[in-house]
Design a protein around this motif. Structure first.
Motif, PDB file in Angstrom:
ATOM      1  N   PRO A 133     -13.732   0.447   7.965  1.00 14.58           N
ATOM      2  CA  PRO A 133     -13.149  -0.253   6.814  1.00 14.58           C
ATOM      3  C   PRO A 133     -11.710  -0.720   6.981  1.00 14.58           C
ATOM      4  CG  PRO A 133     -13.231   2.109   6.401  1.00 14.58           C
ATOM      5  CD  PRO A 133     -13.960   1.878   7.691  1.00 14.58           C
ATOM      6  N   PHE A 134     -10.984  -0.151   7.948  1.00 10.89           N
ATOM      7  CA  PHE A 134      -9.559  -0.489   8.075  1.00 10.89           C
ATOM      8  C   PHE A 134      -9.375  -1.495   9.204  1.00 10.89           C
ATOM      9  CE2 PHE A 134      -9.900   4.063   6.814  1.00 10.89           C
ATOM     10  CZ  PHE A 134      -9.693   3.851   5.452  1.00 10.89           C
ATOM     11  N   LYS A 135      -8.963  -2.700   8.857  1.00 16.45           N
ATOM     12  CA  LYS A 135      -8.934  -3.799   9.822  1.00 16.45           C
ATOM     13  C   LYS A 135      -7.514  -4.222  10.180  1.00 16.45           C
ATOM     14  CE  LYS A 135     -13.444  -5.396   8.134  1.00 16.45           C
ATOM     15  NZ  LYS A 135     -13.687  -4.230   7.272  1.00 16.45           N
ATOM     16  N   HIS A 136      -6.591  -3.275  10.145  1.00 14.64           N
ATOM     17  CA  HIS A 136      -5.195  -3.589  10.455  1.00 14.64           C
ATOM     18  C   HIS A 136      -4.975  -3.780  11.946  1.00 14.64           C
ATOM     19  CE1 HIS A 136      -4.517  -2.374   6.326  1.00 14.64           C
ATOM     20  NE2 HIS A 136      -4.978  -1.168   6.576  1.00 14.64           N
ATOM     21  N   LEU A 137      -5.733  -3.097  12.771  1.00 14.63           N
ATOM     22  CA  LEU A 137      -5.579  -3.145  14.223  1.00 14.63           C
ATOM     23  C   LEU A 137      -6.889  -3.587  14.861  1.00 14.63           C
ATOM     24  CD1 LEU A 137      -3.746   0.294  14.704  1.00 14.63           C
ATOM     25  CD2 LEU A 137      -2.683  -1.977  14.585  1.00 14.63           C
ATOM     26  N   SER A 138      -6.788  -4.039  16.101  1.00 12.52           N
ATOM     27  CA  SER A 138      -7.980  -4.426  16.857  1.00 12.52           C
ATOM     28  C   SER A 138      -8.288  -3.343  17.887  1.00 12.52           C
ATOM     29  CB  SER A 138      -7.760  -5.760  17.557  1.00 12.52           C
ATOM     30  OG  SER A 138      -8.825  -6.027  18.460  1.00 12.52           O
ATOM     31  N   VAL A 139      -9.508  -2.845  17.874  1.00 13.59           N
ATOM     32  CA  VAL A 139      -9.899  -1.827  18.848  1.00 13.59           C
ATOM     33  C   VAL A 139      -9.835  -2.385  20.267  1.00 13.59           C
ATOM     34  CG1 VAL A 139     -12.373  -2.339  18.869  1.00 13.59           C
ATOM     35  CG2 VAL A 139     -11.591   0.019  19.259  1.00 13.59           C
ATOM     36  N   GLY A 187      -2.714   5.285   9.414  1.00 16.09           N
ATOM     37  CA  GLY A 187      -1.305   5.302   9.034  1.00 16.09           C
ATOM     38  C   GLY A 187      -0.884   4.024   8.332  1.00 16.09           C
ATOM     39  N   ILE A 188      -1.323   2.889   8.840  1.00 21.13           N
ATOM     40  CA  ILE A 188      -0.974   1.609   8.222  1.00 21.13           C
ATOM     41  C   ILE A 188      -1.586   1.506   6.824  1.00 21.13           C
ATOM     42  CG2 ILE A 188      -1.291  -0.893   8.386  1.00 21.13           C
ATOM     43  CD1 ILE A 188      -1.214  -0.551  11.449  1.00 21.13           C
ATOM     44  N   GLU A 189      -2.836   1.971   6.691  1.00 25.96           N
ATOM     45  CA  GLU A 189      -3.489   1.939   5.382  1.00 25.96           C
ATOM     46  C   GLU A 189      -2.748   2.835   4.388  1.00 25.96           C
ATOM     47  OE1 GLU A 189      -6.489   0.879   2.540  1.00 25.96           O
ATOM     48  OE2 GLU A 189      -5.818   0.005   4.444  1.00 25.96           O
ATOM     49  N   PHE A 190      -2.327   4.004   4.830  1.00 24.54           N
ATOM     50  CA  PHE A 190      -1.596   4.925   3.953  1.00 24.54           C
ATOM     51  C   PHE A 190      -0.294   4.289   3.477  1.00 24.54           C
ATOM     52  CE2 PHE A 190       1.735   8.069   3.330  1.00 24.54           C
ATOM     53  CZ  PHE A 190       1.156   8.919   2.400  1.00 24.54           C
ATOM     54  N   VAL A 191       0.459   3.690   4.393  1.00 24.56           N
ATOM     55  CA  VAL A 191       1.732   3.058   4.031  1.00 24.56           C
ATOM     56  C   VAL A 191       1.493   1.929   3.029  1.00 24.56           C
ATOM     57  CG1 VAL A 191       3.653   1.665   4.907  1.00 24.56           C
ATOM     58  CG2 VAL A 191       2.910   3.696   6.169  1.00 24.56           C
ATOM     59  N   ALA A 192       0.440   1.147   3.249  1.00 25.09           N
ATOM     60  CA  ALA A 192       0.120   0.050   2.326  1.00 25.09           C
ATOM     61  C   ALA A 192      -0.210   0.588   0.936  1.00 25.09           C
ATOM     62  CB  ALA A 192      -1.045  -0.768   2.872  1.00 25.09           C
ATOM     63  N   LEU A 193      -0.989   1.670   0.877  1.00 20.52           N
ATOM     64  CA  LEU A 193      -1.332   2.285  -0.414  1.00 20.52           C
ATOM     65  C   LEU A 193      -0.087   2.840  -1.102  1.00 20.52           C
ATOM     66  CD1 LEU A 193      -4.620   4.186   0.554  1.00 20.52           C
ATOM     67  CD2 LEU A 193      -4.438   2.210  -0.973  1.00 20.52           C
ATOM     68  N   ALA A 194       0.768   3.474  -0.322  1.00 21.07           N
ATOM     69  CA  ALA A 194       1.991   4.059  -0.881  1.00 21.07           C
ATOM     70  C   ALA A 194       2.908   2.970  -1.432  1.00 21.07           C
ATOM     71  CB  ALA A 194       2.712   4.877   0.182  1.00 21.07           C
ATOM     72  N   ASN A 195       3.051   1.881  -0.697  1.00 23.27           N
ATOM     73  CA  ASN A 195       3.932   0.799  -1.150  1.00 23.27           C
ATOM     74  C   ASN A 195       3.347   0.064  -2.352  1.00 23.27           C
ATOM     75  OD1 ASN A 195       5.981   1.248   0.692  1.00 23.27           O
ATOM     76  ND2 ASN A 195       5.097  -0.099   2.243  1.00 23.27           N
ATOM     77  N   SER A 196       2.022  -0.038  -2.414  1.00 22.01           N
ATOM     78  CA  SER A 196       1.388  -0.644  -3.585  1.00 22.01           C
ATOM     79  C   SER A 196       1.656   0.195  -4.824  1.00 22.01           C
ATOM     80  CB  SER A 196      -0.120  -0.769  -3.344  1.00 22.01           C
ATOM     81  OG  SER A 196      -0.772  -1.268  -4.490  1.00 22.01           O
ATOM     82  N   LEU A 197       1.550   1.511  -4.679  1.00 21.50           N
ATOM     83  CA  LEU A 197       1.850   2.418  -5.792  1.00 21.50           C
ATOM     84  C   LEU A 197       3.316   2.306  -6.198  1.00 21.50           C
ATOM     85  CD1 LEU A 197       1.081   4.768  -7.688  1.00 21.50           C
ATOM     86  CD2 LEU A 197       1.608   6.335  -5.809  1.00 21.50           C
ATOM     87  N   ALA A 198       4.202   2.239  -5.204  1.00 20.36           N
ATOM     88  CA  ALA A 198       5.629   2.131  -5.493  1.00 20.36           C
ATOM     89  C   ALA A 198       5.934   0.852  -6.268  1.00 20.36           C
ATOM     90  CB  ALA A 198       6.423   2.160  -4.186  1.00 20.36           C
ATOM     91  N   SER A 199       5.299  -0.246  -5.864  1.00 21.45           N
ATOM     92  CA  SER A 199       5.527  -1.529  -6.536  1.00 21.45           C
ATOM     93  C   SER A 199       5.049  -1.482  -7.982  1.00 21.45           C
ATOM     94  CB  SER A 199       4.795  -2.635  -5.768  1.00 21.45           C
ATOM     95  OG  SER A 199       4.898  -3.868  -6.439  1.00 21.45           O
ATOM     96  N   ASN A 200       3.883  -0.886  -8.201  1.00 19.42           N
ATOM     97  CA  ASN A 200       3.331  -0.817  -9.560  1.00 19.42           C
ATOM     98  C   ASN A 200       4.075   0.171 -10.440  1.00 19.42           C
ATOM     99  OD1 ASN A 200       1.328  -2.681  -8.920  1.00 19.42           O
ATOM    100  ND2 ASN A 200      -0.101  -1.094  -8.232  1.00 19.42           N
ATOM    101  N   SER A 201       4.731   1.139  -9.818  1.00 16.81           N
ATOM    102  CA  SER A 201       5.435   2.178 -10.581  1.00 16.81           C
ATOM    103  C   SER A 201       6.937   1.973 -10.601  1.00 16.81           C
ATOM    104  CB  SER A 201       5.132   3.562  -9.974  1.00 16.81           C
ATOM    105  OG  SER A 201       3.744   3.782  -9.890  1.00 16.81           O
ATOM    106  N   GLN A 202       7.377   0.821 -10.062  1.00 18.70           N
ATOM    107  CA  GLN A 202       8.799   0.485 -10.004  1.00 18.70           C
ATOM    108  C   GLN A 202       9.594   1.560  -9.255  1.00 18.70           C
ATOM    109  OE1 GLN A 202       9.862  -0.239 -14.134  1.00 18.70           O
ATOM    110  NE2 GLN A 202       9.300  -2.398 -13.944  1.00 18.70           N
ATOM    111  N   MET A 203       9.000   2.038  -8.162  1.00 19.37           N
ATOM    112  CA  MET A 203       9.671   2.986  -7.280  1.00 19.37           C
ATOM    113  C   MET A 203      10.092   2.252  -6.019  1.00 19.37           C
ATOM    114  SD  MET A 203       9.312   5.809  -9.063  1.00 19.37           S
ATOM    115  CE  MET A 203       9.688   7.104  -7.902  1.00 19.37           C
TER     116      MET A 203
END
Length: 343
Positions: A133-139, A187-203
């Protein structure tokens, strides 16, 4: 989460005896309609338990059959789904999944046409989309074509002339690079999720330094699998905050955690065959074989676990209407010339 790749390969081989075999047949008709036949073949317990990724209730003709395996003498059960689509867009609506799933075939087709006078040149591709499911990198940046074939497609050609010690080293090196790919993707997916949460929560979003630290945590946790609770706590300590840990406690990362458990190490060695029949002269393809105007492929599910697998072909059709127009123009010109001669 971590499993030795040699164990993964062993599981793939063992599972082959009980997995289904899938056959995809496509006929592109001259009028633009497309006929599809999909056959699942195997044990009855699998055949009668929704073996297809698409919804068979959406106009598919369904029938069941059985046959005797010529090699083992076992009885194999088949379910056959057929449908004629008005165009390729309708095919994609049926076979390309809106809610992508690591456990279902997700197929997308493209058909392009170029008009060249008396002929039209067509390019058709049918892509079995990557299940991971995570397509940030190419195997392919981590494993060579031979390594990928060895680990996920059951192709041992790369090690056939190697000594046992060389094979072990080959597996260990490939395993290390594969896990770097997995950990980097997570790791890239986690950072993206964290930053999405930060943006929505004004963090404040994770800085480059924080993101690099998160990536390092995923890389270093590969032996026992990433512990998201601990990773959130460590990054909070790094940033002198608590919002990531609170988000974990409130279930924000629960879907991601489930994906790590269920959709990171993908197994299964189902055999696939595909055939595409075209209404013209087939002159170029990446198929395993060609018979008249049909291209045929044989591959395994491993071919599209961690990267896309694309069937491609090119064919030429005759524009009969062009001949008719040219003939009419010539008749008019000849008629005009004759009339001028008479006058």
């Amino acid at each position: 989460m971590k499993t030795k790749l040699w164990l993964v390969v062993l599981v793939l081989i063992v599972s082959a005896c009980k997995d289904l075999k899938y056959s995809y047949f496509t006929r592109i008709n001259a009028d633009g309609t497309i006929f599809k036949r999909v056959v699942a073949e195997g044990d009855s317990s699998l055949i009668y338990s929704s073996p297809f990724s698409f919804d068979v209730n959406e106009g598919w003709d369904l029938r069941y059959d059985k046959k005797v395996d010529g090699e083992g003498g076992d009885t194999l059960y088949l379910v056959i789904a057929e449908k004629t689509f008005a165009n390729l867009s309708d095919v994609n609506r049926a076979l390309e999944l809106e809610g992508d799933s690591a456990h279902k075939d997700n197929i997308y087709g493209e058909l392009n046409r170029k008009f060249r006078g008396f002929f039209s040149f067509h390019q058709y591709t049918e892509t079995f989309k990557q299940r991971f499911p995570f397509k940030h990198l190419s195997v392919e940046d981590y494993l060579s074509t031979d390594e990928y074939a060895y680990f996920f497609e059951g192709d041992s050609a790369a090690v056939i002339n190697m000594m046992e010690t060389e094979i072990k080293a080959y597996e260990e090196q490939g395993e290390s690079r594969f896990w770097s790919y997995l950990a980097g993707s997570l790791g890239i997916e986690f950072v993206a999720l964290a930053n999405s949460l930060a943006s929505n929560s004004q963090m404040a979003a994770l800085t480059e330094k924080d993101s690099l630290f998160a990536m390092q945590l995923f890389q270093s946790s590969v032996d026992n699998g990433p512990d998201l609770d601990e990773i959130c706590q460590l990054i909070d300590q790094q940033m002198h905050t608590v919002w990531l840990s609170e988000a974990y406690t409130n279930g924000y990362f629960e879907p991601f955690e489930k994906q790590i458990d269920n959709e990171v190490i993908l197994l299964g060695d189902n055999v696939y065959t595909a055939e595409v029949q075209v209404p013209g002269l087939l002159y170029k393809t990446n198929a395993n074989s060609i018979e008249a105007n049909s291209a045929k492929w044989t591959f395994r599910r491993g071919s599209f676990l961690y990267k896309d697998y694309t069937l491609s072909l090119e064919y030429r059709t005759i524009n009969y209407w062009t001949f008719i127009i040219v003939a009419l123009v010539l008749l008019i010109l000849v008629g005009s010339f004759v009339l001028k001669r008479k006058t």
